[in-house]
Design a protein around this motif. Structure first.
Motif, PDB file in Angstrom:
ATOM      1  N   ASP A   1     -10.672   2.698  -2.571  1.00 35.17           N
ATOM      2  CA  ASP A   1      -9.469   1.891  -2.378  1.00 35.17           C
ATOM      3  C   ASP A   1      -8.826   1.552  -3.718  1.00 35.17           C
TER       4      ASP A   1
ATOM      5  N   ARG B   1      -5.449  -2.988  -2.057  1.00 34.29           N
ATOM      6  CA  ARG B   1      -6.129  -3.316  -0.797  1.00 34.29           C
ATOM      7  C   ARG B   1      -6.745  -4.711  -0.869  1.00 34.29           C
TER       8      ARG B   1
ATOM      9  N   SER C   1       0.846  -1.196   0.000  1.00 34.04           N
ATOM     10  CA  SER C   1       0.000   0.000   0.000  1.00 34.04           C
ATOM     11  C   SER C   1       0.880   1.244   0.000  1.00 34.04           C
TER      12      SER C   1
END
Length: 230
Positions: free
Chosen positions: A187, A191, A152
């Motif tokens: 997102d 994710r 991320s």
């Protein structure tokens, strides 16, 4: 089996400051970013490789430029992120593994050549660059076995960056789709991969292409850098 590939091209790409969708941005060699991607896919996997493109913003301009490929429309392109665009595409690609890429990545043709062995093994992977780690990019860490642990933009202590070219195997695809369904609209698709790692034991391999070029074109300076290679 014919390889399924997906290009994510639904976003507005406003940071580059162009009226056309970012994948149609012209490179220094006269090709668009998306044409370079098509050329790289065909060079690595042949003319039978099936390309599905997710479109949204000014979709008709991409369809007109590349009428020979399949399309999925994300009508909520201005309200959702790459997780939901990829979800729409994966749901249309059958049972096999899928190679996908962000529609704004200009990359060395040898990247896909390096990926062939993993694709033939049906091994899920993310392509990474370990030569730099920028705060604004998607970063990753690995487990003691060498598989992806975290992935991320908020990763602390990242050992490299994700390039934006990835593969989900046929055996991992169902779990990945399930997690893409449940993540928030804003997102990124990473994710969904993180959740699949944490909850389903997804073994996601990092494919290091640090010695090759791959430039995600967000700003004018990125485009200038990409043009140094093509």
């Amino acid at each position: 089996m014919t390889l399924q590939t997906v290009i994510l091209a639904a976003g507005m790409g406003s940071r580059l400051g162009r009226s056309l969708p970012k994948p149609l941005t012209e490179l220094g060699d006269g090709r668009s970013i998306m044409q370079q991607q098509h050329d790289n896919i065909r060079a690595a996997f042949g003319t039978d490789a099936r390309i599905t493109t997710v479109v949204g913003y000014r979709a008709e301009t991409i369809v007109e430029a590349f009428p020979q490929v399949d399309y999925v429309y994300n009508e909520r392109y201005d309200q959702t992120n790459t997780s939901k665009s990829l979800l729409r595409a994966l749901s249309k690609t059958g049972k096999g593994g899928v190679l996908w890429m962000n529609g704004d990545v200009v990359f060395d043709p040898r990247v896909l050549g390096r990926a062939i062995e993993l694709i033939e093994r049906d091994q899920s992977f993310v392509t990474v660059n370990t030569s730099k780690v920028s705060d604004e990019e998607v970063k990753y860490t690995t487990t003691s076995e060498g598989f992806i642990a975290e992935l991320s933009k908020t990763v602390v202590g990242g050992i490299g960056e994700a390039v934006g070219i990835n593969f989900i195997s046929s055996r991992d695809k169902k779990a990945f789709i399930r997690h893409l369904t449940r993540v928030d609209d804003q997102d990124y698709f990473e994710r969904g991969l993180e959740l699949a790692i944490a909850e389903d034991g997804l073994m996601l391999e990092p494919l290091d292409i640090s010695d090759l070029y791959a430039v995600e074109v967000d700003f004018a300076e990125d485009l200038e850098r990409a043009n140094l290679y093509v």
